[in-house]
Design an enzyme around this catalytic site. Structure first.
Site, PDB file in Angstrom:
ATOM      1  N   SER A  61      27.984 -41.262 -36.428  1.00 51.87           N
ATOM      2  CA  SER A  61      28.461 -41.755 -37.708  1.00 51.87           C
ATOM      3  C   SER A  61      28.650 -43.270 -37.660  1.00 51.87           C
ATOM      4  CB  SER A  61      29.745 -41.016 -38.098  1.00 51.87           C
ATOM      5  OG  SER A  61      30.068 -41.236 -39.450  1.00 51.87           O
ATOM      6  N   GLU A  76      23.560 -34.109 -46.057  1.00 52.92           N
ATOM      7  CA  GLU A  76      24.559 -35.174 -46.005  1.00 52.92           C
ATOM      8  C   GLU A  76      24.111 -36.387 -46.813  1.00 52.92           C
ATOM      9  OE1 GLU A  76      25.189 -37.305 -42.279  1.00 52.92           O
ATOM     10  OE2 GLU A  76      23.987 -35.797 -41.246  1.00 52.92           O
ATOM     11  N   HIS A 133      27.050 -33.467 -41.763  1.00 52.76           N
ATOM     12  CA  HIS A 133      27.280 -34.703 -41.024  1.00 52.76           C
ATOM     13  C   HIS A 133      27.800 -34.419 -39.606  1.00 52.76           C
ATOM     14  CE1 HIS A 133      28.091 -38.992 -40.754  1.00 52.76           C
ATOM     15  NE2 HIS A 133      29.364 -38.775 -40.461  1.00 52.76           N
TER      16      HIS A 133
END
Length: 307
Positions: A144, A238, A268
């Site tokens: 991320s 996502e 995600h």
């Protein structure tokens, strides 16, 4: 792979109640830690250390190879998360690669906005090299925001004249803080975790008065030439899907070896569901193989050290 597992995970993620008001960063950190923290797998020793002047966790699997180091940068929108929240994920990657991993507690926004995280990533990278790790035996990974930070750290290292590592793996990297990817809107209904507004809130806290298109904040806009072989894993469900697609494309256009994996029906950073989702374990296995395949064999390593 189990469609039932994917559907159950999607339903579970959608069942999390959404707050009417935006929680404070402190409240978000507490909630994230409670929801995400998992222990390292059996056989992986965890100890606290310091790297680049920042607290860090070192995760060492039993029988870790003398060669090879893994530098990990955790996710959390540059606002939440820590090496502790990612102990399980990094421990799984350490166990699968057989490498000693160090997960860095870089400074978080809004207390420490951009470029504090990049400065800490670069300091950690520089420290690993300064303490004798051969860059050919160093690999980098992140998820991320930590995936975006991994790429930004390598760009900063390149600009500082430092050698690149052997390979880098990123899970659902956030590499566009301008939120210009089409999936930010087209995947809004498919994404069980984030809305565009959620992502924008993190971006605002991290960038502050800065430029969200700065290449060290949004590496999708950077010149990626000279970076090491790259593996990008992302879920199809996502809003950040296009960050990964465009990152891989930009890397390939810059003549970087780039591999993009898009997991059907997955959210995600689905790799955090290791042990509960078949696709997560398979993805971590592939990521580990990718990283170790770019490390020298013991014979090659000895030859490198002699010269």
């Amino acid at each position: 792979m189990s469609r039932q597992q994917r559907q159950a995970l999607d339903a579970l993620l959608r069942s999390v109640p959404r707050s009417e008001t935006q929680p404070s960063p402190a409240e978000q950190r507490t909630g994230f830690a409670a929801a995400m923290t998992r222990p390292a797998p059996a056989g992986v020793a965890v100890r606290r250390t310091v790297l680049g002047g920042r607290p860090a966790l070192e995760l060492e699997p039993a029988g870790a190879a003398d060669r090879g180091r893994l530098l990990y940068l955790h996710g959390g929108g540059y606002v939440i998360g820590s090496p502790d929240t990612h102990t399980g994920l990094v421990g799984e990657l350490a166990a699968r690669t057989g490498l000693r991993a160090t997960s860095v507690d870089y400074r978080l926004a809004p207390e420490h906005p951009f470029p504090a995280a990049v400065d800490d990533g670069l300091a950690a990278y520089r420290d690993i090299l300064a303490t004798g790790t051969d860059p050919l035996e160093l690999v980098v990974a992140g998820d991320s925001a930590g995936g975006g930070l991994s790429i930004a750290t390598l760009l900063a290292a390149r600009e500082a004249g430092l050698p690149q590592p052997a390979a880098v793996v990123v899970f659902s990297p956030w590499v566009d803080l301008t939120l210009s990817g089409a999936s930010m809107r087209t995947k809004q209904d498919a994404d069980p975790i984030f809305t565009e507004a959620d992502v924008r809130a993190y971006a605002d806290l991290y960038i502050g008065d800065g430029d969200p298109s700065h290449p060290l904040a949004s590496p999708v806009f950077a010149d990626l030439s000279g970076l090491p072989p790259l593996l990008v894993q992302v879920g199809a469900n996502e809003v950040l899907l296009d960050d990964s697609v465009r990152l891989a494309a930009r890397a390939g256009a810059a003549d970087v070896e780039a591999t993009l994996e898009i997991g059907s029906g997955l959210p995600h950073v689905y790799q955090t569901e290791h042990g509960r989702l078949d696709e997560a374990d398979a993805a971590l296995d592939r990521a580990a193989r990718f990283l170790t395949s770019h490390l020298p064999t013991p014979v090659e390593a000895g030859h490198t050290q002699e010269h």
